[in-house]
Scaffold this motif. Structure first.
Motif, mmCIF file in Angstrom:
data_model
loop_
_atom_site.group_PDB
_atom_site.id
_atom_site.type_symbol
_atom_site.label_atom_id
_atom_site.label_comp_id
_atom_site.label_asym_id
_atom_site.label_seq_id
_atom_site.Cartn_x
_atom_site.Cartn_y
_atom_site.Cartn_z
ATOM 1 N N UNK A 8 2.666 1.454 16.300
ATOM 2 C CA UNK A 8 3.065 1.676 16.062
ATOM 3 C C UNK A 8 3.761 3.094 16.284
ATOM 4 N N UNK A 9 4.968 2.341 16.027
ATOM 5 C CA UNK A 9 6.034 4.082 15.466
ATOM 6 C C UNK A 9 5.489 4.169 14.131
ATOM 7 N N UNK A 10 6.470 6.187 13.928
ATOM 8 C CA UNK A 10 6.271 6.005 12.867
ATOM 9 C C UNK A 10 6.806 5.726 11.941
ATOM 10 N N UNK A 11 8.023 4.762 12.390
ATOM 11 C CA UNK A 11 8.568 4.197 11.000
ATOM 12 C C UNK A 11 7.891 2.522 11.057
ATOM 13 N N UNK A 12 7.146 2.491 11.318
ATOM 14 C CA UNK A 12 6.353 1.075 11.253
ATOM 15 C C UNK A 12 5.031 1.763 10.295
ATOM 16 N N UNK A 13 4.419 2.525 11.116
ATOM 17 C CA UNK A 13 2.600 3.343 10.570
ATOM 18 C C UNK A 13 3.730 4.071 9.024
ATOM 19 N N UNK A 14 4.607 4.289 8.544
ATOM 20 C CA UNK A 14 5.221 4.782 7.374
ATOM 21 C C UNK A 14 5.234 3.207 6.235
ATOM 22 N N UNK A 15 6.240 2.502 6.607
ATOM 23 C CA UNK A 15 5.966 1.072 5.815
ATOM 24 C C UNK A 15 4.929 0.191 5.711
ATOM 25 N N UNK A 16 4.213 0.358 6.486
ATOM 26 C CA UNK A 16 2.585 -0.131 6.954
ATOM 27 C C UNK A 16 1.963 0.602 5.644
ATOM 28 N N UNK A 17 1.669 1.752 5.098
ATOM 29 C CA UNK A 17 1.556 2.402 4.102
ATOM 30 C C UNK A 17 2.398 2.798 2.679
ATOM 31 N N UNK A 176 -3.152 6.285 7.953
ATOM 32 C CA UNK A 176 -2.995 7.393 5.780
ATOM 33 C C UNK A 176 -2.380 8.589 6.806
ATOM 34 N N UNK A 177 -3.245 9.482 7.198
ATOM 35 C CA UNK A 177 -3.080 10.645 7.920
ATOM 36 C C UNK A 177 -2.174 11.335 8.887
ATOM 37 N N UNK A 178 -1.633 9.614 9.369
ATOM 38 C CA UNK A 178 -0.912 9.722 10.536
ATOM 39 C C UNK A 178 0.601 9.425 9.512
ATOM 40 N N UNK A 179 0.838 8.816 7.992
ATOM 41 C CA UNK A 179 1.749 8.116 7.911
ATOM 42 C C UNK A 179 2.984 9.095 7.032
ATOM 43 N N UNK A 181 2.358 9.792 3.696
ATOM 44 C CA UNK A 181 0.751 9.978 3.354
ATOM 45 C C UNK A 181 1.489 11.748 3.167
ATOM 46 N N UNK A 182 1.167 12.018 4.464
ATOM 47 C CA UNK A 182 0.711 13.451 4.802
ATOM 48 C C UNK A 182 1.922 14.332 3.909
ATOM 49 N N UNK A 183 2.916 13.682 3.695
ATOM 50 C CA UNK A 183 3.513 14.563 2.584
ATOM 51 C C UNK A 183 3.275 14.971 1.389
ATOM 52 N N UNK A 184 2.165 14.223 1.219
ATOM 53 C CA UNK A 184 1.309 14.592 -0.920
ATOM 54 C C UNK A 184 0.559 14.908 0.094
ATOM 55 N N UNK A 185 -0.208 14.285 0.997
ATOM 56 C CA UNK A 185 -1.633 15.104 0.853
ATOM 57 C C UNK A 185 -2.423 15.240 1.468
ATOM 58 N N UNK A 186 -2.499 16.683 1.772
ATOM 59 C CA UNK A 186 -3.022 17.756 2.784
ATOM 60 C C UNK A 186 -3.900 17.614 3.947
ATOM 61 N N UNK A 187 -4.310 16.843 4.359
ATOM 62 C CA UNK A 187 -5.198 15.455 4.882
ATOM 63 C C UNK A 187 -5.940 17.274 5.502
ATOM 64 N N UNK A 219 -1.682 -2.904 7.800
ATOM 65 C CA UNK A 219 -2.764 -1.945 7.896
ATOM 66 C C UNK A 219 -3.255 -1.976 6.695
ATOM 67 N N UNK A 220 -3.035 -2.525 5.569
ATOM 68 C CA UNK A 220 -4.308 -2.898 4.779
ATOM 69 C C UNK A 220 -4.829 -3.687 5.055
ATOM 70 N N UNK A 221 -4.509 -4.958 5.919
ATOM 71 C CA UNK A 221 -5.039 -5.929 6.056
ATOM 72 C C UNK A 221 -5.778 -5.703 7.659
ATOM 73 N N UNK A 222 -5.272 -4.909 7.994
ATOM 74 C CA UNK A 222 -6.144 -3.823 9.070
ATOM 75 C C UNK A 222 -7.362 -3.467 8.954
ATOM 76 N N UNK A 223 -7.180 -2.085 7.682
ATOM 77 C CA UNK A 223 -8.422 -1.643 7.359
ATOM 78 C C UNK A 223 -9.777 -2.597 7.019
ATOM 79 N N UNK A 224 -8.883 -3.518 6.023
ATOM 80 C CA UNK A 224 -9.941 -4.382 4.914
ATOM 81 C C UNK A 224 -10.744 -4.939 6.727
#
Length: 275
Positions: A8-17, A176-179, A181-187, A219-224
Motif C-alpha cells: 500500500x501507498x499512503x492513500x491506499x492504506x488510508x482507504x483500506x482502513x 491501523x497505526x500507519x493509516x 487512524x493515527x490522527x485520533x489514536x495516539x499509538x 485490510x479487514x479481510x487480510x486481518x481476519x
C-alpha cells in the motif's frame, strides 16, 4: 508510488482502513441499527442496567430470557473506537432471547474521551466481561469492527469465557497505526504490541470464530485471514467464516438473524438451535 505498509501507498492504506470508502450505504445501515433497536425495546421492554465500574459509562444493558440459568452473549460494539453506545445495538436481543440466551451490551469510553489511548477502553471491556462471568454461568463474547479488536484483546486474558465470535476486526495494530487512524489514536510501541492479539496467541484459550465479509476493505479481510491462520497454526480452536456478499456494516446487521453469518456463528458456539 511510495509503499508505507505491505503493497500500500499512503492513500491506499488510508482507504483500506476507511469503511466509508468500501461501504457507501454505511449511514443507511447504521440508521437501521438504531431504529431496529428502538423497536426491540418496544417489544421486549427496556433493558436492565448494571454497573461494572464506577464511571457512568461503565455499565451494560441486559436483556434476559425466561431461563435464569441460560448462557449470556456479551456484545462489544464497534465504531472506529470513537463512537457507538449500547442502546444502538439492542437489535440482536430478540433473536438471542428466542433462542434461549441472555444478551448483554457493553458501554465503555471512546478514544476521544480517553485522549487517544486505547488501553483504558480495552481494560473497561475486560472488566465488563469479567462482571458477566461472575454473574452468569456460561459467557460467550461477540465483538464487531473495533469491538472485535477489543474483544480479541480480551481473548488473550484469563476471563473464563466459553467462546468468541469476532466479526470484521483488526488483530494487529501495525496497519491501523500507519493509516490515517493515527490522527485520533495516539499509538505507541507499547500500545501496538499489548493490544495486538495476533502477537499473543499463546494466551488464547477459548474457541474462536473469525468472520468477515467478502465486500470488506482489503485490510479487514487480510486481518481476519491472518489472525485465523495464526490461531490454527498454533493449535488453537479457530474457524474462519467468509460471508459472501456482505460489506462491513451489513455483516454486523446479521447478528440479529439466526441464519445470518454472525447470528448462526454465535448460536452454533452456544449450541442453541435457531428460532
Amino acid at each position: 508510488m511510495t509503499k508505507v505498509f505491505l503493497d500500500y501507498d499512503q492513500q491506499a492504506l488510508d482507504a483500506a482502513y476507511d469503511q466509508a470508502a468500501y461501504a457507501p450505504n454505511r449511514d443507511q445501515v447504521l440508521a437501521r441499527f438504531a431504529h431496529a433497536s428502538e423497536l426491540v425495546r418496544k417489544r421486549l421492554g427496556p433493558p436492565e442496567r448494571f454497573a461494572y465500574g464506577e464511571k457512568p459509562i461503565e455499565g451494560l444493558d441486559l436483556y434476559r430470557t425466561a431461563n435464569s440459568s441460560a448462557p449470556v452473549l456479551v456484545y462489544v460494539h464497534g465504531g472506529a473506537w470513537r463512537q457507538g453506545l449500547a442502546r444502538d445495538y439492542a437489535f440482536p436481543a430478540e433473536m438471542l432471547l428466542n433462542a434461549g440466551a441472555h444478551y448483554a451490551v457493553l458501554d465503555f469510553s471512546n478514544v476521544v474521551e480517553t485522549n487517544g489511548d486505547l488501553m483504558p477502553m480495552a481494560e473497561q471491556v475486560q472488566r465488563g466481561i469479567a462482571w458477566a462471568t461472575k454473574n452468569f454461568g456460561a459467557v460467550y463474547v461477540c465483538g464487531t469492527s473495533s469491538g472485535a479488536h477489543l474483544a480479541g484483546v480480551a481473548a488473550t486474558a484469563d476471563l473464563r469465557v466459553k467462546g468468541y465470535v469476532l466479526g470484521s476486526g483488526m488483530y494487529d495494530l501495525r496497519g491501523p497505526r500507519l493509516s490515517k487512524r493515527s490522527a485520533y489514536v495516539k499509538f505507541t510501541d507499547a500500545m501496538e504490541d499489548a493490544l495486538s492479539p495476533q502477537r499473543h496467541i499463546a494466551r488464547v484459550s477459548a474457541p474462536m470464530a473469525i468472520v468477515y465479509g467478502s465486500l470488506e476493505t482489503p485490510e479487514f479481510q487480510r486481518q481476519a485471514r491472518d489472525f485465523a491462520d495464526a490461531l490454527t497454526r498454533s493449535g488453537k480452536s479457530a474457524e474462519i467464516i467468509r460471508a459472501e456478499g456482505y460489506n462491513h456494516f451489513e455483516l454486523i446487521e446479521t447478528l440479529g438473524n439466526p441464519y445470518g453469518p454472525l447470528g448462526r456463528a454465535v448460536l452454533a458456539q452456544m449450541k442453541l438451535p435457531p428460532k
